[in-house]
Design a protein around this motif. Structure first.
Motif, PDB file in Angstrom:
ATOM      1  N   PHE A 177       0.837  -1.198   0.000  1.00 38.36           N
ATOM      2  CA  PHE A 177       0.000   0.000   0.000  1.00 38.36           C
ATOM      3  C   PHE A 177       0.871   1.247   0.000  1.00 38.36           C
ATOM      4  CE2 PHE A 177       0.307  -2.217   4.028  1.00 38.36           C
ATOM      5  CZ  PHE A 177       0.772  -1.278   4.942  1.00 38.36           C
ATOM      6  N   MET A 178       0.329   2.297  -0.649  1.00 38.79           N
ATOM      7  CA  MET A 178       1.048   3.547  -0.856  1.00 38.79           C
ATOM      8  C   MET A 178       0.233   4.736  -0.365  1.00 38.79           C
ATOM      9  SD  MET A 178       2.613   3.114  -4.720  1.00 38.79           S
ATOM     10  CE  MET A 178       3.211   4.826  -4.695  1.00 38.79           C
ATOM     11  N   ARG A 179       0.932   5.829  -0.097  1.00 41.71           N
ATOM     12  CA  ARG A 179       0.249   7.083   0.222  1.00 41.71           C
ATOM     13  C   ARG A 179       0.403   8.097  -0.900  1.00 41.71           C
ATOM     14  NH1 ARG A 179       4.182  10.261   4.622  1.00 41.71           N
ATOM     15  NH2 ARG A 179       5.812  10.769   3.139  1.00 41.71           N
ATOM     16  N   ALA A 180       1.502   7.999  -1.694  1.00 44.30           N
ATOM     17  CA  ALA A 180       1.775   8.976  -2.740  1.00 44.30           C
ATOM     18  C   ALA A 180       1.139   8.542  -4.049  1.00 44.30           C
ATOM     19  CB  ALA A 180       3.278   9.154  -2.922  1.00 44.30           C
ATOM     20  N   GLY A 181       0.787   9.515  -4.890  1.00 40.34           N
ATOM     21  CA  GLY A 181       0.196   9.154  -6.166  1.00 40.34           C
ATOM     22  C   GLY A 181       0.062  10.322  -7.113  1.00 40.34           C
ATOM     23  N   HIS A 182      -0.297   9.980  -8.332  1.00 39.83           N
ATOM     24  CA  HIS A 182      -0.617  10.920  -9.397  1.00 39.83           C
ATOM     25  C   HIS A 182      -1.270  10.084 -10.486  1.00 39.83           C
ATOM     26  CE1 HIS A 182       0.068  14.003 -12.609  1.00 39.83           C
ATOM     27  NE2 HIS A 182      -0.139  14.826 -11.592  1.00 39.83           N
ATOM     28  N   THR A 183      -1.658  10.710 -11.575  1.00 38.66           N
ATOM     29  CA  THR A 183      -2.338  10.010 -12.654  1.00 38.66           C
ATOM     30  C   THR A 183      -1.550   8.783 -13.103  1.00 38.66           C
ATOM     31  OG1 THR A 183      -3.154  12.156 -13.413  1.00 38.66           O
ATOM     32  CG2 THR A 183      -3.394  10.285 -14.916  1.00 38.66           C
ATOM     33  N   GLY A 184      -2.166   7.624 -13.058  1.00 35.20           N
ATOM     34  CA  GLY A 184      -1.537   6.388 -13.485  1.00 35.20           C
ATOM     35  C   GLY A 184      -1.202   5.435 -12.370  1.00 35.20           C
ATOM     36  N   VAL A 185      -1.170   5.920 -11.121  1.00 36.62           N
ATOM     37  CA  VAL A 185      -0.839   5.023 -10.014  1.00 36.62           C
ATOM     38  C   VAL A 185      -1.925   3.966  -9.815  1.00 36.62           C
ATOM     39  CG1 VAL A 185      -1.914   6.239  -8.060  1.00 36.62           C
ATOM     40  CG2 VAL A 185       0.285   5.075  -7.749  1.00 36.62           C
ATOM     41  N   GLN A 186      -3.134   4.274 -10.283  1.00 40.12           N
ATOM     42  CA  GLN A 186      -4.280   3.367 -10.096  1.00 40.12           C
ATOM     43  C   GLN A 186      -4.057   2.002 -10.730  1.00 40.12           C
ATOM     44  OE1 GLN A 186      -4.273   6.457 -11.445  1.00 40.12           O
ATOM     45  NE2 GLN A 186      -6.144   7.600 -10.970  1.00 40.12           N
ATOM     46  N   ALA A 187      -3.316   1.959 -11.825  1.00 38.72           N
ATOM     47  CA  ALA A 187      -3.125   0.706 -12.548  1.00 38.72           C
ATOM     48  C   ALA A 187      -2.166  -0.240 -11.840  1.00 38.72           C
ATOM     49  CB  ALA A 187      -2.600   0.997 -13.955  1.00 38.72           C
ATOM     50  N   HIS A 188      -1.415   0.263 -10.875  1.00 39.42           N
ATOM     51  CA  HIS A 188      -0.372  -0.549 -10.246  1.00 39.42           C
ATOM     52  C   HIS A 188      -0.620  -0.822  -8.775  1.00 39.42           C
ATOM     53  CE1 HIS A 188       1.812   0.287 -13.927  1.00 39.42           C
ATOM     54  NE2 HIS A 188       1.682   1.582 -13.709  1.00 39.42           N
ATOM     55  N   CYS A 189      -1.107   0.171  -8.043  1.00 36.92           N
ATOM     56  CA  CYS A 189      -1.203   0.074  -6.587  1.00 36.92           C
ATOM     57  C   CYS A 189      -2.557  -0.510  -6.168  1.00 36.92           C
ATOM     58  CB  CYS A 189      -1.016   1.450  -5.962  1.00 36.92           C
ATOM     59  SG  CYS A 189      -1.158   1.448  -4.169  1.00 36.92           S
ATOM     60  N   PRO A 190      -2.585  -1.610  -5.417  1.00 39.60           N
ATOM     61  CA  PRO A 190      -3.864  -2.210  -5.036  1.00 39.60           C
ATOM     62  C   PRO A 190      -4.579  -1.502  -3.891  1.00 39.60           C
ATOM     63  CG  PRO A 190      -2.055  -3.503  -4.151  1.00 39.60           C
ATOM     64  CD  PRO A 190      -1.432  -2.433  -5.009  1.00 39.60           C
ATOM     65  N   LEU A 191      -3.844  -0.718  -3.085  1.00 38.47           N
ATOM     66  CA  LEU A 191      -4.440  -0.155  -1.874  1.00 38.47           C
ATOM     67  C   LEU A 191      -3.737   1.138  -1.501  1.00 38.47           C
ATOM     68  CD1 LEU A 191      -6.306  -0.560   0.689  1.00 38.47           C
ATOM     69  CD2 LEU A 191      -4.370  -1.784   1.709  1.00 38.47           C
ATOM     70  N   LEU A 192      -4.532   2.186  -1.270  1.00 35.78           N
ATOM     71  CA  LEU A 192      -3.999   3.432  -0.732  1.00 35.78           C
ATOM     72  C   LEU A 192      -4.087   3.424   0.789  1.00 35.78           C
ATOM     73  CD1 LEU A 192      -5.616   6.142  -3.062  1.00 35.78           C
ATOM     74  CD2 LEU A 192      -3.360   5.061  -3.288  1.00 35.78           C
ATOM     75  N   TRP A 193      -3.194   4.194   1.403  1.00 33.99           N
ATOM     76  CA  TRP A 193      -3.446   4.556   2.793  1.00 33.99           C
ATOM     77  C   TRP A 193      -3.335   6.058   2.888  1.00 33.99           C
ATOM     78  CZ3 TRP A 193       1.952   4.728   2.811  1.00 33.99           C
ATOM     79  CH2 TRP A 193       2.558   5.472   3.832  1.00 33.99           C
ATOM     80  N   ALA A 194      -4.038   6.631   3.844  1.00 32.67           N
ATOM     81  CA  ALA A 194      -4.282   8.072   3.839  1.00 32.67           C
ATOM     82  C   ALA A 194      -3.131   8.904   4.379  1.00 32.67           C
ATOM     83  CB  ALA A 194      -5.557   8.385   4.626  1.00 32.67           C
ATOM     84  N   GLY A 195      -1.991   8.290   4.683  1.00 33.14           N
ATOM     85  CA  GLY A 195      -0.840   9.062   5.098  1.00 33.14           C
ATOM     86  C   GLY A 195      -0.745   9.238   6.594  1.00 33.14           C
TER      87      GLY A 195
END
Length: 622
Positions: free
Chosen positions: A398-416
């Motif tokens: 899981f990741m907190r950082a992103g921009h256009t295109g991260v959706q295709a790779h990262c299965p789960l966000l966390w809110a930081g």
């Protein structure tokens, strides 16, 4: 840039309004200023799905105004923490640290910025900004640009998009909000499934070395439903004035965890996965740093071939240069693949990604353009490592950082890194806004550090905060606890009997909801709709739903209105059309606004009486 906090300035030239149009060919035109000193080409794709505008006179800034109806509501901007609706404000699109407090003029924010680092943040600072906007009147636009962008919705009747580039490429969409979300999700790529094992209880975050295992066993003996043990300190620790941080060298620290391989195997045999931590930097005093430096895998200084060292607060680290294919491959295979996956980890926090400075030299590309792309490159490295072992959909990262295109790779966000409090712009409530806003732009799953993370200047967790965050975690796709940056100063999930009891109860509620969450995972993959949804996705004609950001639909059948104010034992809840039943009392509620009793342990949660999952929801009260 100071430790991930940025300030951008410009020397603008007065804009040249383009008032002359010459048709170039079908779907294309040349627009000019009256005096001919500013000129650009504009072309629209045959199906009207993409607009491309290119300056023909050497300009490197383009500003576009879009006309709005007086009652149009705008959403988007990526993962926004403070405001779901963009109207009335400007949102800079530049990935960065969100800041501490995020409200200038308040003690916590001002103290964080007192050293000149502007680390206090503001309403618009976010790990994951994105130049995508949805409008209530039935359209959306999403820029393909990675350069700095400002989304200016401060003036009624106008959305101004200002881009630091001589070319702007905009994808265009039309439809109701749910249709727009589906189309945007399709644009960004298929959603990865969450691992089934992660849905059946809490992932407990402990970082006390070998003592973590005894603490875990005590929670299991108390009756907690545990799906994973997350020890971010598996790489060792570094004590700083900020708190207990990690040693940034991504391999097993045998001194802190002497028998970790056998511990991992024993836990996995019991159905409990082990998770760790990684980020895209290497500490200059760690053993992996000289290996990467010798191979030329770091970003360089502008005036020499020396690796650029970033100050992360009392230690420095090199930036692994992912524009270098060899460096990206090395990190995916030798670091994540061999030292983490082959070692036995079943997941990790893929931290950071926002810090790329602009005063360094990359293997390929301009850092001003690469800065916003960096989280996407970081996500690609993680996804590649997991795929190389054939474990996509089984490993949870899981990741907190992103921009256009991260959706295709990262299965789960966390809110930081939320503050350990109820504050308006940096506390528990921002997690909900983050999930709703990021869900509109193709991110199906989000979660948070249960208990919050940042504890500074005497701001510490209260029992009430931790108990309320349990409730939030239970009604999230993944429930994961965190000890925070100063664990010794803060209450933990096993600090006393009340908190242990709360962890046991809410981890079991999370596990009980697993069949429903599995349904949401399948639905997200098929439709692009997120698990946690803004109300207007299902009620686009109900304007009352357009600006609600403190409650959400969990799938289509649960309405979750958590308590995010200190001391509150009642809260106001909006129920749209339909038949709603209160989970804890079994009482039926009519559509409209209601003041609902909400003691600790019974947050306002409602389900559709007609849901096929109604029997499952009814059992929550027991």
């Amino acid at each position: 840039m100071v430790r991930g906090n940025f300030r951008l300035s410009d020397t603008p030239v007065a804009a040249r309004p383009l008032s002359v149009c010459e048709v170039a060919d079908e779907g294309a035109a040349v627009l000019s200023s009256a005096d001919g000193t500013a000129k650009l080409s504009a072309s629209l794709a045959p199906d009207a799905s993409r607009l491309t505008m290119t300056a023909l006179t050497g300009h490197d800034r383009i500003t576009l105004d879009f006309t709005l109806a007086p009652d149009d509501v705008l959403w988007g901007g990526g993962e926004q923490m403070s405001y779901l609706a963009l109207n009335g404000r400007t949102f800079p699109i530049w990935t960065s640290e969100p800041g501490v407090g995020r409200e200038p003029g308040t003690p916590l924010t001002d103290q964080a910025s007192a050293d000149g680092s502007f680390a206090g943040g503001d309403y618009w600072t976010t790990n994951y900004p994105e130049p995508t906007v949805l409008c209530s009147s039935g359209w959306a636009l999403s820029l393909a640009n990675a350069e700095y962008v400002e989304l200016d919705a401060s003036e009624q009747g106008r959305l101004r998009v200002h881009v630091w580039s001589g070319e702007v490429v905009i994808d265009l969409f039309e439809g109701a909000p749910a249709d727009l979300t589906r189309q945007l999700a399709a644009r960004f790529g298929p959603r990865q499934a969450l691992p089934d094992w992660a849905l059946g209880g809490a992932i407990v975050g402990l970082k006390q070395g070998e003592a973590s295992f005894d603490r875990l066993e005590a929670l299991i003996e108390a009756g907690a439903a545990i799906s994973g043990l997350w020890c971010e300190d598996w790489v060792g620790i570094r004590e700083t004035s900020f708190g207990r941080r990690l040693f940034w060298d991504w391999q097993w620290n045998a001194e802190r965890y002497p028998d970790l391989p056998s511990r991992i195997a024993a836990l996995k045999a019991r159905g409990i996965r082990f998770l760790g931590y990684v980020n895209p930097y290497l500490a200059v005093d760690g053993p992996l740093y000289p290996e990467a430096a010798a191979k030329g895998y770091f970003a360089k200084c502008l005036d020499s071939d020396e690796p650029y060292a970033v100050d992360f607060g009392e230690f420095h680290a090199g930036v692994v240069d992912f524009t270098n294919p060899a460096a990206a491959e090395w990190f995916a295979e030798d670091v994540i693949g061999k030292r983490m996956l082959d070692f036995g980890l079943d997941g990790w926090m893929a931290d950071f990604g926002e810090y790329l400075p602009t005063d360094l030299r990359l293997h390929d590309g301009d850092p001003m353009q690469e800065h916003n792309r960096w989280p996407v490159r970081w996500a690609e490295v993680n996804a590649r490592a997991v795929a190389s072992r054939g474990r996509t959909g089984d490993v949870l990262w899981f990741m907190r950082a992103g921009h256009t295109g991260v959706q295709a790779h990262c299965p789960l966000l966390w809110a930081g890194d939320q503050s350990v409090d109820f504050s308006r712009h940096d506390g528990i409530g921002t997690v909900i806004t983050a999930a709703l806003s990021s869900g509109l732009v193709g991110n199906a799953f989000s979660h948070s550090d249960v208990g919050g993370y940042t504890s500074l200047f005497g701001n510490v967790r209260s029992p009430e905060l931790l108990l309320r965050w349990y409730e939030l975690g239970a009604f999230s796709p993944v429930m994961r606890t965190h000890e925070g940056n100063r664990p010794d100063d803060n209450l933990q999930i096993d600090s006393n009997a009340e908190l242990i009891e709360g962890c046991v109860r809410w981890s079991n509620i999370h596990a009980h909801l697993a069949p429903y969450v599995r349904h949401l995972v399948i639905e997200a993959q098929a439709t692009g709709l997120p698990a946690q949804r803004a109300l207007f996705l299902h009620y686009p004609l109900d304007r009352e739903t357009f600006t609600i950001q403190d409650q959400y639909l969990y799938g289509g059948d649960l309405m979750v209105a958590l308590v995010i104010e200190a001391g509150a034992v009642m809260r106001r809840v909006y129920l749209p059309e339909g038949e709603w039943r209160h989970v804890w009392s079994g009482a039926d509620f009519t559509p409209g606004w209601h003041d609902v009793t909400a003691p600790i342990g019974e947050p306002p949660v409602f389900y559709r009486r007609t849901s096929t999952f109604a029997p499952l929801f009814a059992e929550l009260a027991r």
